[in-house]
Each structure stands twice: as structure tokens, then as C-alpha cells.
Design a protein around this motif. Sequence first.
Motif, short mmCIF file in Angstrom:
data_model
loop_
_atom_site.label_atom_id
_atom_site.label_comp_id
_atom_site.label_asym_id
_atom_site.label_seq_id
_atom_site.Cartn_x
_atom_site.Cartn_y
_atom_site.Cartn_z
N ARG A 156 11.59 1.23 44.66
CA ARG A 156 10.28 1.76 44.29
C ARG A 156 9.60 2.48 45.46
O ARG A 156 8.39 2.42 45.62
CB ARG A 156 9.38 0.66 43.72
N HIS A 157 10.40 3.16 46.26
CA HIS A 157 9.89 4.00 47.34
C HIS A 157 9.79 5.43 46.79
O HIS A 157 10.67 6.26 46.99
CB HIS A 157 10.82 3.95 48.56
N TRP A 158 8.69 5.69 46.09
CA TRP A 158 8.59 6.91 45.29
C TRP A 158 8.49 8.16 46.16
O TRP A 158 9.01 9.22 45.78
CB TRP A 158 7.43 6.81 44.32
N ASP A 159 7.84 8.07 47.30
CA ASP A 159 7.76 9.24 48.20
C ASP A 159 9.16 9.66 48.67
O ASP A 159 9.48 10.84 48.72
CB ASP A 159 6.87 8.93 49.41
N SER A 160 9.97 8.66 49.02
CA SER A 160 11.35 8.96 49.45
C SER A 160 12.15 9.54 48.29
O SER A 160 12.94 10.47 48.47
CB SER A 160 12.04 7.68 49.95
N ALA A 161 11.94 9.00 47.10
CA ALA A 161 12.66 9.50 45.93
C ALA A 161 12.33 10.97 45.69
O ALA A 161 13.24 11.78 45.39
CB ALA A 161 12.30 8.67 44.69
N ILE A 162 11.06 11.33 45.82
CA ILE A 162 10.66 12.73 45.65
C ILE A 162 11.33 13.61 46.71
O ILE A 162 11.81 14.71 46.41
CB ILE A 162 9.12 12.85 45.73
N LYS A 163 11.39 13.11 47.94
CA LYS A 163 12.01 13.87 49.04
C LYS A 163 13.49 14.16 48.75
O LYS A 163 13.96 15.29 48.88
CB LYS A 163 11.88 13.10 50.36
N TYR A 164 14.22 13.12 48.30
CA TYR A 164 15.65 13.31 48.02
C TYR A 164 15.86 14.22 46.81
O TYR A 164 16.81 15.02 46.79
CB TYR A 164 16.33 11.96 47.80
N CYS A 165 14.99 14.11 45.82
CA CYS A 165 15.08 15.01 44.65
C CYS A 165 14.95 16.47 45.07
O CYS A 165 15.72 17.33 44.63
CB CYS A 165 13.98 14.68 43.64
N LYS A 166 13.99 16.73 45.94
CA LYS A 166 13.76 18.11 46.40
C LYS A 166 14.94 18.62 47.22
O LYS A 166 15.29 19.80 47.16
CB LYS A 166 12.45 18.19 47.18
N GLU A 167 15.56 17.72 48.01
CA GLU A 167 16.74 18.12 48.79
C GLU A 167 17.91 18.49 47.88
O GLU A 167 18.61 19.48 48.12
CB GLU A 167 17.15 16.99 49.74
N GLN A 170 17.12 21.81 46.24
CA GLN A 170 17.22 22.92 47.18
C GLN A 170 18.68 23.25 47.53
O GLN A 170 19.06 24.42 47.59
CB GLN A 170 16.45 22.58 48.46
N ASN A 171 19.49 22.22 47.72
CA ASN A 171 20.86 22.44 48.19
C ASN A 171 21.89 22.65 47.08
O ASN A 171 22.91 23.30 47.30
CB ASN A 171 21.31 21.26 49.07
N PHE A 172 21.60 22.08 45.91
CA PHE A 172 22.63 22.12 44.87
C PHE A 172 22.14 22.70 43.54
O PHE A 172 22.88 22.74 42.56
CB PHE A 172 23.21 20.71 44.65
N GLY A 173 20.88 23.12 43.50
CA GLY A 173 20.36 23.82 42.32
C GLY A 173 20.24 22.98 41.07
O GLY A 173 20.25 23.50 39.96
N ILE A 174 20.13 21.66 41.24
CA ILE A 174 19.97 20.76 40.08
C ILE A 174 18.48 20.44 39.92
O ILE A 174 17.83 20.01 40.86
CB ILE A 174 20.76 19.45 40.29
N SER A 175 17.94 20.65 38.72
CA SER A 175 16.51 20.43 38.49
C SER A 175 16.20 18.93 38.38
O SER A 175 16.85 18.21 37.61
CB SER A 175 16.06 21.15 37.22
N TYR A 176 15.19 18.50 39.11
CA TYR A 176 14.71 17.11 39.05
C TYR A 176 13.21 17.08 38.73
O TYR A 176 12.53 16.11 39.06
CB TYR A 176 14.98 16.39 40.38
N ARG A 177 12.72 18.11 38.05
CA ARG A 177 11.28 18.18 37.77
C ARG A 177 10.81 17.01 36.91
O ARG A 177 9.75 16.43 37.16
CB ARG A 177 10.95 19.51 37.08
N LEU A 178 11.59 16.68 35.89
CA LEU A 178 11.23 15.55 35.02
C LEU A 178 11.12 14.27 35.83
O LEU A 178 10.13 13.53 35.73
CB LEU A 178 12.28 15.40 33.92
N GLN A 179 12.15 13.99 36.66
CA GLN A 179 12.15 12.75 37.45
C GLN A 179 11.00 12.73 38.44
O GLN A 179 10.32 11.69 38.60
CB GLN A 179 13.48 12.61 38.19
N ILE A 180 10.75 13.85 39.11
CA ILE A 180 9.66 13.90 40.10
C ILE A 180 8.33 13.62 39.43
O ILE A 180 7.47 12.92 39.98
CB ILE A 180 9.64 15.27 40.82
N SER A 181 8.13 14.15 38.22
CA SER A 181 6.87 13.90 37.50
C SER A 181 6.68 12.40 37.26
O SER A 181 5.57 11.88 37.37
CB SER A 181 6.84 14.67 36.17
N HIS A 182 7.77 11.70 36.95
CA HIS A 182 7.66 10.25 36.74
C HIS A 182 7.40 9.50 38.05
O HIS A 182 6.65 8.52 38.07
CB HIS A 182 8.93 9.71 36.07
N PHE A 183 8.00 9.97 39.14
CA PHE A 183 7.75 9.33 40.44
C PHE A 183 6.27 9.49 40.82
O PHE A 183 5.66 8.55 41.36
CB PHE A 183 8.64 9.94 41.52
#
Length: 387
Positions: A156-167, A170-183
Motif C-alpha cells: 500500500r505504498h501508493w506513491d511508489s506504485a504511481i512512480k513505477y507505473c509511470k516508468e 514511459q519505457n514500454f508504452g503500456i498504459s496504466y492510467r486506470l491503475q494510477i487513478s485508483h492509486f
Amino acid sequence: MVEFELWWLLLIPFFFGLGWIAARIDIKHIISETTDLPASYFKGLNFILFQDYEKASESFSDALRIKPDSLELHFIQGNIFRKLGKIDQAINLHNKLLDQKELTPQQIESLKAELMQDYFTAGFYDRCKSLSKELSNEQYQEFKLKILLDISIKQRHWDSAIKYCKEVEQNFGISYRLQISHFLCELALEKIIQEKKDQAIKHLEQALDIYKNSTRANIILGELEFEKQNYKSAIEIWKRIELQKPTDFILIATKFLECYEKLNKQNECLSFLSHLRESYGINQIDSVIFNFILQKEGPKYAEEFAKNNLIKKPSIEVLDQLFSAKSLSDGSDSDTKMMQQVIKNSIGTKLFHLCNHCGFKAKQHHWQCPACNSWETVSNELKDISK
């Protein structure tokens, strides 16, 4: 025009012969590779195909006795151990392999990646994070980030989860917008518990900026207005859900109706809820309307409402509503109460919220499936699992 020479015809059988020889060499190579593998290897693959992992493990143990130097066989056995929940055996297997001296840098990285999976499965997250720092090969970067993301979610380290989602984005072009919204919604809930509601609202607005269809963000924003008794604002916010994902409306339908009741406009709300039910097939809204009529107007009106619904859309759920109202109307009629109890027992064993990703069954709605950890895959309405 190019002149045709008869001697060129001699080249045809020559090239044909070369092709035949090359094909024979390839076939011999394939046969030699195949026969080099022990029979237990193929038995093990067959057991894996039928998900009999205990027998598969035995077969690959036999294969490893014949070919103890095969790293690939060790990897397969390690995966089987994880499937069987024998994480300690998987860890021991991969650690022993790492102690071997004659390993290429690529093989060492592959083993460390396997160990990361072992530690993650076992819940040894600190070891997993330490090992991730040793994985430098580009081949494992996405794998590493996704494991670190999963660890952040579990802790439940949501700030870290957002950081890894963005990485990963950025690097692999996979969308994590849904997950970030939940975090961000999870961060907002933490701020609400800490009585920092202004910060919570900022997180919820960020969630909507990142993912405009975040119904969860609007649900929480409406609840904050509801608590402040700003009923008009709550209604305005919750009405946005129809434009996002109408089926999510069932999650706040009761409070939505309560807002209108506070404003003495319940008939207007009942009309709107009926529109949602008819337009989007949200049948469970009938249950919300039934409970409201039962509470505010009494069992006779609720019974009439249930009867009309039963004629239009016969179902065991509506029949349960009808007998609930009848039992209150009839007072101590034991037959009515007995039939009501039988129906309730039947419903209790058949109706669940289902995950459309892994099939997990739950008696209450979850934004994240507790079994497969997917977001927004658990149905909002109760589903009849007998169908």
C-alpha cells in the motif's frame, strides 16, 4: 536477350542435391537434439499440460538426474515448485545454481530474475527489492518494474506504485492510467482518514485528470459533499457517472436517493433511477427502489411494486422482495415466512459479485479483485452463478 546455355541445366541437379543434403543435416540435428532429452522431460510436459504439477515435478526430477547440467530443466522445476507453493524448494534450487562457478552473465541474470519471483511469491519483499538492483540487463527491466509495482501495491505504498507505473508507461508504452487513478483514490482515502480532506480532493481531481472515466473518484467526491450536507453538489457530481460508466451507479444509488429525499424531491429521483434501469439494464436498481418504498410508504405499496416487477421481469430476487413485503403485511403468517426463508437461502448460495478476469466470487463489491489483483473487473451487480 540473354542466350541460354545447355550446360546450365547441369546446375539444377547440383543445387537440388545441395538442398537435399542440407535438409538431411537439419533433420539429423533436430533428431539428435530431441533424442538427447530424457523421456521424463516429455512426460513432465504432458503433466504440465493437464495441470498435474505433482507428477510433473517428479518427472522433471528424473530428467534432472539424467541431465543435471541443464539450466532450462532447473528453471522449469523451479516454476513447478512455485505452482505447488513449495517456495522454499524453489529458492534453494535457484540459490544452489547461483553458487556454480561456470555461469555466463546472462545465466546469472536469468537466475536472479527467477529468485526475484520466488522472493515475491514468498512475501520476502525486502530481498526482492535488493535483488532487483542487481538486474541490469535491458531484457529484465519491464519484468523488474512490474514486480516492484506489485510489491508497492501489496504494501500500500501508493506513491511508489504511481512512480513505477509511470516508468513502465514511459519505457514500454503500456498504459496504466486506470491503475494510477485508483492509486490516487487510495491516497485520497488515506487523507480522509487523517482529516485532510482538501488534500484528498486534490488527489481525486488528479485521478480524474489522468483517467476521465474514474467513477470511483466521482463517487468519493460526492460522498464528501454528502457528509457536508451539500446534497445538490453530491447529486451533480454523481450524475456524471452516467456519462462515465452507468453500471457503477448502483454503488451509490441508495445515497443518491437519500440526497433527493433530503431535498424533498424523491419522486424526481425515482424517475431518474427508473430511466437508468431501463436504459442501461441495471436491474439491481429495483432493489434500491423497493427498499425505499418499503421504508417510506410501507409493505403494501412495496408488495404492489414487487408484483408489477415480477410480471415484467420474473426472477427469484423480485420474488424474495415480494415475500419480504408480504411477511410484513401478513404479520405472523408462518407459511409466508417459511417461503421467504427458503427463497433467501436459495439466493444466498447463488448470488455473487464475480470477477470477469479470474472468476473470483465475493459477497461484496471490490474495486480490486482480491484473487487476481485486477482493477475494476469485479461486477457491480450480483450475478446468479447457477446460470
